[in-house]
Design a protein around this motif. Structure first.
Motif, PDB file in Angstrom:
ATOM      1  N   LEU A 101      -7.690  -1.016   0.381  1.00  0.00           N
ATOM      2  CA  LEU A 101      -9.034  -0.468   0.518  1.00  0.00           C
ATOM      3  C   LEU A 101      -9.803  -1.400   1.439  1.00  0.00           C
ATOM      4  N   GLU A 151     -12.921  -3.397  -0.496  1.00  0.00           N
ATOM      5  CA  GLU A 151     -12.614  -4.393  -1.534  1.00  0.00           C
ATOM      6  C   GLU A 151     -11.400  -5.249  -1.186  1.00  0.00           C
ATOM      7  N   LYS A 171      -8.501  -4.455  -1.833  1.00  0.00           N
ATOM      8  CA  LYS A 171      -7.482  -4.266  -2.877  1.00  0.00           C
ATOM      9  C   LYS A 171      -6.281  -3.507  -2.309  1.00  0.00           C
ATOM     10  N   ILE A 213      -3.316  -1.068  -2.297  1.00  0.00           N
ATOM     11  CA  ILE A 213      -2.919   0.108  -3.093  1.00  0.00           C
ATOM     12  C   ILE A 213      -1.468   0.481  -2.789  1.00  0.00           C
ATOM     13  N   PRO A 260       2.796   8.511 -12.149  1.00  0.00           N
ATOM     14  CA  PRO A 260       1.624   8.401 -13.017  1.00  0.00           C
ATOM     15  C   PRO A 260       0.325   8.403 -12.205  1.00  0.00           C
ATOM     16  N   ASN A 261      -0.757   8.736 -12.866  1.00  0.00           N
ATOM     17  CA  ASN A 261      -2.086   8.643 -12.271  1.00  0.00           C
ATOM     18  C   ASN A 261      -2.335   7.255 -11.721  1.00  0.00           C
ATOM     19  N   GLY A 262      -2.944   7.191 -10.561  1.00  0.00           N
ATOM     20  CA  GLY A 262      -3.321   5.892 -10.016  1.00  0.00           C
ATOM     21  C   GLY A 262      -2.193   5.150  -9.342  1.00  0.00           C
ATOM     22  N   SER A 263      -1.061   5.832  -9.096  1.00  0.00           N
ATOM     23  CA  SER A 263       0.069   5.106  -8.503  1.00  0.00           C
ATOM     24  C   SER A 263      -0.028   5.012  -6.983  1.00  0.00           C
ATOM     25  N   GLY A 264      -0.975   5.750  -6.390  1.00  0.00           N
ATOM     26  CA  GLY A 264      -1.180   5.635  -4.941  1.00  0.00           C
ATOM     27  C   GLY A 264      -0.734   6.863  -4.154  1.00  0.00           C
ATOM     28  N   LYS A 265      -0.465   7.952  -4.843  1.00  0.00           N
ATOM     29  CA  LYS A 265       0.035   9.167  -4.180  1.00  0.00           C
ATOM     30  C   LYS A 265      -1.010   9.730  -3.210  1.00  0.00           C
ATOM     31  N   SER A 266      -2.236   9.875  -3.701  1.00  0.00           N
ATOM     32  CA  SER A 266      -3.287  10.404  -2.812  1.00  0.00           C
ATOM     33  C   SER A 266      -3.594   9.412  -1.694  1.00  0.00           C
ATOM     34  N   THR A 267      -3.580   8.134  -2.032  1.00  0.00           N
ATOM     35  CA  THR A 267      -3.818   7.106  -1.008  1.00  0.00           C
ATOM     36  C   THR A 267      -2.791   7.222   0.106  1.00  0.00           C
ATOM     37  N   TYR A 309      -9.361   2.838   4.709  1.00  0.00           N
ATOM     38  CA  TYR A 309      -8.127   2.130   4.352  1.00  0.00           C
ATOM     39  C   TYR A 309      -7.680   1.262   5.516  1.00  0.00           C
ATOM     40  N   GLN A 315      -5.983  17.049  -2.294  1.00  0.00           N
ATOM     41  CA  GLN A 315      -6.201  17.288  -3.727  1.00  0.00           C
ATOM     42  C   GLN A 315      -7.590  17.892  -3.949  1.00  0.00           C
TER      43      GLN A 315
HETATM   44  P1  ADP Z   1      -2.817   8.897  -7.478  1.00  0.00           P
HETATM   45  O1  ADP Z   1      -3.106   9.917  -6.446  1.00  0.00           O
HETATM   46  O2  ADP Z   1      -1.380   8.533  -7.583  1.00  0.00           O
HETATM   47  O3  ADP Z   1      -3.363   9.280  -8.813  1.00  0.00           O
HETATM   48  P2  ADP Z   1      -4.658   7.254  -5.974  1.00  0.00           P
HETATM   49  O4  ADP Z   1      -4.047   7.086  -4.646  1.00  0.00           O
HETATM   50  O5  ADP Z   1      -5.747   8.250  -6.108  1.00  0.00           O
HETATM   51  O6  ADP Z   1      -3.520   7.534  -7.042  1.00  0.00           O
HETATM   52  O7  ADP Z   1      -5.215   5.847  -6.456  1.00  0.00           O
HETATM   53  C1  ADP Z   1      -4.429   4.668  -6.453  1.00  0.00           C
HETATM   54  C2  ADP Z   1      -5.257   3.509  -6.963  1.00  0.00           C
HETATM   55  O8  ADP Z   1      -6.226   3.163  -6.000  1.00  0.00           O
HETATM   56  C3  ADP Z   1      -6.003   3.771  -8.243  1.00  0.00           C
HETATM   57  O9  ADP Z   1      -5.959   2.604  -9.019  1.00  0.00           O
HETATM   58  C4  ADP Z   1      -7.391   4.072  -7.759  1.00  0.00           C
HETATM   59  O10 ADP Z   1      -8.339   3.760  -8.738  1.00  0.00           O
HETATM   60  C5  ADP Z   1      -7.499   3.178  -6.556  1.00  0.00           C
HETATM   61  N1  ADP Z   1      -8.417   3.698  -5.525  1.00  0.00           N
HETATM   62  C6  ADP Z   1      -8.130   4.662  -4.620  1.00  0.00           C
HETATM   63  N2  ADP Z   1      -9.178   4.892  -3.807  1.00  0.00           N
HETATM   64  C7  ADP Z   1     -10.154   4.063  -4.214  1.00  0.00           C
HETATM   65  C8  ADP Z   1     -11.490   3.794  -3.770  1.00  0.00           C
HETATM   66  N3  ADP Z   1     -12.016   4.448  -2.738  1.00  0.00           N
HETATM   67  N4  ADP Z   1     -12.195   2.846  -4.436  1.00  0.00           N
HETATM   68  C9  ADP Z   1     -11.647   2.185  -5.473  1.00  0.00           C
HETATM   69  N5  ADP Z   1     -10.411   2.364  -5.925  1.00  0.00           N
HETATM   70  C10 ADP Z   1      -9.665   3.287  -5.320  1.00  0.00           C
END
Ligand code: ADP
Ligand code: MG
Ligand code: MG
Length: 251
Positions: free
Chosen positions: A11, A14, A16, A18, A37-44, A55, A87
């Motif tokens: 990101l 931050e 962070k 991903i 699982p949720n939050g694994s980075g698929k959408s990212t 990003y 999504q």
């Molecule tokens: P998934 O699609 O697999 O559920 P995401 O790609 O949406 O996962 O998110 C991966 C991780 O990145 C999660 O921990 C999410 O909270 C974090 N994250 C993604 N985008 C942001 C953002 N803009 N700000 C803060 N955290 C983010």
């Protein structure tokens, strides 16, 4: 068609991380699914591939038919044949759905060195494809996605995809929020586009969609990496047992 090697992304704000070294190759003619699982980075992953802002890619590469995706602007990626069904499809106030589609189709054709599609042909094609997806004429006139239900937005994404004829289609949870009938329509729309010179990456939480869009390869993503790859059976295993066993096995 799509080759991702050791892709790391953070990101921008931050810092962070991903995506922590994603490796994935989708061949032309194949459908790959990503579950996880949720939050694994698929959408990212889909956002980073599309060139969405916010990003920073810190390592690795991603190519589309051999061309460096990460060096391109978002519009160039689309023109090069990458399509993403998000999504959460965006609403575009003030831009008619039909106008949007026509502009997108012609931008794509221009990028490929082809002539614009004439108005009559465009209208005929869009109407035929909309009909298959049970999108009515009134929805074609409204501003893009404005006031559309969740299901209508997802079907509209598939209409865009059908009109653009991309090389590589990425669908991020296109099944979420759809009832069974709408999911079937979406799956039929995707299946109709399967072709030897087009790749698909289908991101989904549920095996359900994969009953209709049968994948060639299934990947499990967790904590920013692809942790396991298998055939369609892997999706069934996840459906039965969840992710715990796979996570433990990899750990
Ligand atoms: P998934 O699609 O697999 O559920 P995401 O790609 O949406 O996962 O998110 C991966 C991780 O990145 C999660 O921990 C999410 O909270 C974090 N994250 C993604 N985008 C942001 C953002 N803009 N700000 C803060 N955290 C983010
Ligand atoms: Mg999620
Ligand atoms: Mg997601």
């Amino acid at each position: 068609m799509l080759e991702i090697k050791n892709l790391h992304a953070s990101l921008e704000e931050e810092g962070k991380e991903i995506l922590k070294g994603v490796n994935l190759t989708v061949e032309a003619g194949k459908v790959h699914a990503i579950m996880g699982p949720n939050g694994s980075g698929k959408s990212t992953l889909s956002y980073v591939l599309s060139g969405k802002g916010g990003y920073e890619v810190t390592d690795g590469s991603a190519t589309l038919a051999g061309a460096d995706l990460l060096a391109m602007e978002a519009e160039e990626r689309a023109a090069a044949g990458l399509f993403l069904a998000f999504q959460y499809p965006v609403e575009i106030p003030g831009v008619g759905n039909m106008t949007f589609l026509r502009t997108a189709v012609n931008a794509q054709r221009k990028a490929r060195g082809e002539e614009e599609m004439d108005a009559a042909t465009f209208l005929k094609e869009v109407r035929a494809k909309a009909k298959d997806l049970k999108i009515d004429a009134e929805m074609l006139k409204r501003p893009v996605n404005m006031g559309f239900s969740g299901g209508e937005k997802k079907r509209n994404e598939i209409l865009q995809m059908a009109m653009l004829e991309p090389k590589m289609c990425i669908l991020d949870e296109t099944d979420s929020g759809l009832d069974v009938d709408a999911m079937k329509l979406v799956a039929d729309g995707v299946n109709a586009l399967r072709s030897p010179d087009r790749g698909f990456l289908v991101i989904t939480h549920y095996q359900r969609l994969l009953d209709h869009i049968v994948p060639d390869v299934v990947h499990i993503m967790a904590r920013g990496q692809i942790i396991k790859t298998g055939g369609p059976d892997l999706a069934l295993e996840v459906e039965r047992n969840g992710y715990a066993d796979i996570l433990a096995e990899v750990a």
